[in-house]
Scaffold this motif. Sequence first.
Motif, PDB file in Angstrom:
ATOM      1  N   GLY A  54       0.672  -1.258   0.001  1.00  0.00           N
ATOM      2  CA  GLY A  54       0.028   0.008   0.036  1.00  0.00           C
ATOM      3  C   GLY A  54       1.051   1.094   0.005  1.00  0.00           C
ATOM      4  O   GLY A  54       2.035   1.069   0.207  1.00  0.00           O
ATOM      5  N   ILE A  55       0.265   2.411  -0.541  1.00  0.00           N
ATOM      6  CA  ILE A  55       0.861   3.726  -0.051  1.00  0.00           C
ATOM      7  C   ILE A  55       0.136   4.577   0.746  1.00  0.00           C
ATOM      8  O   ILE A  55      -0.894   4.273   1.146  1.00  0.00           O
ATOM      9  CB  ILE A  55       0.925   4.313  -1.715  1.00  0.00           C
ATOM     10  CG1 ILE A  55      -0.427   4.535  -2.295  1.00  0.00           C
ATOM     11  CG2 ILE A  55       1.890   3.710  -2.643  1.00  0.00           C
ATOM     12  CD1 ILE A  55      -0.416   5.614  -3.492  1.00  0.00           C
ATOM     13  N   THR A  56       1.020   5.544   1.363  1.00  0.00           N
ATOM     14  CA  THR A  56       0.410   6.510   2.234  1.00  0.00           C
ATOM     15  C   THR A  56       1.190   7.492   2.144  1.00  0.00           C
ATOM     16  O   THR A  56       2.505   7.585   1.710  1.00  0.00           O
ATOM     17  CB  THR A  56       0.401   5.887   3.725  1.00  0.00           C
ATOM     18  OG1 THR A  56      -0.448   6.599   4.496  1.00  0.00           O
ATOM     19  CG2 THR A  56       1.857   5.693   4.413  1.00  0.00           C
ATOM     20  N   MET A  57       0.685   8.768   2.519  1.00  0.00           N
ATOM     21  CA  MET A  57       1.491  10.062   2.592  1.00  0.00           C
ATOM     22  C   MET A  57       1.988  10.277   3.700  1.00  0.00           C
ATOM     23  O   MET A  57       1.757  10.009   4.795  1.00  0.00           O
ATOM     24  CB  MET A  57       0.455  11.214   2.263  1.00  0.00           C
ATOM     25  CG  MET A  57      -0.601  10.823   1.089  1.00  0.00           C
ATOM     26  SD  MET A  57       0.285  10.516  -0.506  1.00  0.00           S
ATOM     27  CE  MET A  57       1.418  12.019  -0.650  1.00  0.00           C
ATOM     28  N   GLY A  58       3.185  11.178   3.642  1.00  0.00           N
ATOM     29  CA  GLY A  58       4.076  11.540   4.578  1.00  0.00           C
ATOM     30  C   GLY A  58       5.324  10.884   4.720  1.00  0.00           C
ATOM     31  O   GLY A  58       5.750  10.199   3.695  1.00  0.00           O
ATOM     32  N   TRP A  91       4.808  14.569   1.261  1.00  0.00           N
ATOM     33  CA  TRP A  91       3.706  15.638   0.693  1.00  0.00           C
ATOM     34  C   TRP A  91       4.717  16.704  -0.088  1.00  0.00           C
ATOM     35  O   TRP A  91       5.648  17.094   0.158  1.00  0.00           O
ATOM     36  CB  TRP A  91       3.079  16.564   1.946  1.00  0.00           C
ATOM     37  CG  TRP A  91       2.130  15.592   2.458  1.00  0.00           C
ATOM     38  CD1 TRP A  91       2.072  14.932   3.729  1.00  0.00           C
ATOM     39  CD2 TRP A  91       0.565  15.266   1.973  1.00  0.00           C
ATOM     40  NE1 TRP A  91       0.803  14.382   4.075  1.00  0.00           N
ATOM     41  CE2 TRP A  91       0.017  14.565   2.981  1.00  0.00           C
ATOM     42  CE3 TRP A  91      -0.176  15.673   0.681  1.00  0.00           C
ATOM     43  CZ2 TRP A  91      -1.430  14.009   2.669  1.00  0.00           C
ATOM     44  CZ3 TRP A  91      -1.368  15.182   0.755  1.00  0.00           C
ATOM     45  CH2 TRP A  91      -1.854  14.511   1.658  1.00  0.00           C
ATOM     46  N   GLY A  92       3.930  17.083  -1.151  1.00  0.00           N
ATOM     47  CA  GLY A  92       4.832  18.304  -2.164  1.00  0.00           C
ATOM     48  C   GLY A  92       4.389  18.091  -3.519  1.00  0.00           C
ATOM     49  O   GLY A  92       3.615  18.528  -4.118  1.00  0.00           O
ATOM     50  N   ASP A  93       4.753  16.821  -4.178  1.00  0.00           N
ATOM     51  CA  ASP A  93       4.676  16.448  -5.291  1.00  0.00           C
ATOM     52  C   ASP A  93       3.642  15.199  -5.552  1.00  0.00           C
ATOM     53  O   ASP A  93       3.910  14.388  -6.351  1.00  0.00           O
ATOM     54  CB  ASP A  93       5.919  16.223  -6.258  1.00  0.00           C
ATOM     55  CG  ASP A  93       5.560  16.001  -7.694  1.00  0.00           C
ATOM     56  OD1 ASP A  93       4.576  16.703  -8.339  1.00  0.00           O
ATOM     57  OD2 ASP A  93       6.217  15.023  -8.460  1.00  0.00           O
ATOM     58  N   GLU A  94       2.331  15.134  -4.546  1.00  0.00           N
ATOM     59  CA  GLU A  94       1.816  14.222  -4.393  1.00  0.00           C
ATOM     60  C   GLU A  94       1.054  13.666  -5.386  1.00  0.00           C
ATOM     61  O   GLU A  94       0.867  12.566  -5.938  1.00  0.00           O
ATOM     62  CB  GLU A  94       0.883  13.989  -3.019  1.00  0.00           C
ATOM     63  CG  GLU A  94      -0.072  15.326  -3.022  1.00  0.00           C
ATOM     64  CD  GLU A  94       0.535  16.486  -2.604  1.00  0.00           C
ATOM     65  OE1 GLU A  94      -0.482  17.452  -2.576  1.00  0.00           O
ATOM     66  OE2 GLU A  94       1.876  16.671  -2.219  1.00  0.00           O
TER      67      GLU A  94
END
Length: 519
Positions: A54-58, A91-94
């Motif tokens: 899976g992918i997640t942000m941060g 985060w930034g170029d998500e």
Amino acid sequence: MRKPVRTIGALLTCIFFIVFILSACWHDPSPDLGEEGNPDIRGPDGQPVVQLKGITMGREPASGMDRFYQQLDALTIRDLGATIRFDFIPWGDEKNQISRAIASKEYDLYVGGAWSDFTSFAARNAFANLTPLLDQVPDLVSHYDGKLNSVMIHGRLFGIPQYNMPGGGGEGMLFRDDLRKAWGLPEIKDLESAEKYLYKAKEAYPDTPMINDKRFADNLWTLIAGSKYLDVVKGYAVVSVDEPYKALSMYETPEYKQVLLRAKHWYEDGIVSRKILAAQGNATSETLEWMKADKKPLEFNNHFGAVSSGYIGVLKELFPEFEYGWFDYYLDHVPNYMPYMTPDSITMISVGAHSKHKEIALKLIEKAHTDRTYYNLLLYGVEGENYNLEGDYISYAGIKAENKKPGWTGLYDGSMSLMEKYPGEWQTIVEHLHSEGAKRAEANGESPLAGFRFDTGPITAELAAMEAVRSHYLVPLSVGMSEGIDADLALARQRMNEAGFPSFMKELQNQLDAFADMK
């Protein structure tokens, strides 16, 4: 006799090496087991444990992930016959990063929302239709109590949304309140008082742009027009609070011109970065680095939840003597309604259409939303290493900022989350926003647009052409880059009409009429 001894020794060494490798694979936080997992590890049904990705942000925490996966594996192998490993996307170029992740087809579980073009990917069948699988997750269906219907697209469910409760902050401005007091400025309650702070901050920090994120025009719109209009198709069309089923072009409103004028004024005065068009879609990480180095006293463009979880802890750790304030753009400037879910406005966890383990992935989401042990682990991490519990409060006292674990993006569930204990004055700010926001939402009740979702299928070509026009003509205008606003806005409207804006507005109005009749 020496030769057999060498042979036995070599054999024992080989066996030890194999055991060591298997052990390393088991305890490594991100083992490459393949999508079928390790055939030597079996679940309670005797079948090989499968590996989900899976992918997640941060950003991944500096420590704690070994124990995190050990604890998570114990749960998921027992309950699901599976393990999961997450890749973290900063985060930034998500938007581009998630697009590439979806294109790779190597993940079983994705996250996204309006900020990542979720509906566009859903329309292109990037995500599995979960509707036929819902009978396998009765606890999840019961937990959402009919609310999953509101995020379906043409009767198909492409993701499980985060579960928002009334209360809490929206987009807003984080600022050094100790400096505001030292500068003799009034409390920040509206656009004018916020502007005074921006200009004084620019004097004190002349080498840093106060605004470096091109989405700031969205917040100007909220402050100037938020009390009069409701977004119906963000960035294109609104409805009046008084006539909620009559579509209006955002660009034709007098308030939109006021936004452009204010943005131009700020750009020319150096409040807005000269390089803002080159900024990433989300420039908040850049601002946080400046604030950590005491090179900037504010963040103009972020969400209260992101600031609370990602800024306050690290800033208070570095500068315990600083005092922070929060100006919420929504609480006093936008009608507060009970939260409702649509695919265009909420963050979702989706299952890849290509996944070979769709049922198991969905059951993991069910556990995450309905089982306290799963929820705390996936949202907060390992107790004692990524967070602490103080009674019923989550606390990060004594936890290094680099070890704070971002929650699984899209998992947030207001009915499951624990109140966080924040340092200093931030606790009072959080509690005020939650209580006041909930009070106003309950008083106003349901939004007149609750349950409405614009079906873009009939105008897909027009929308693509309109987005190209918006990027080329309107985004520069919205950040203040204009020689003459009247002429530039007229040209942008002309190009937008040529791209199919009238057809877009006609289709939107037809759907609003049908929705109003149904209501």
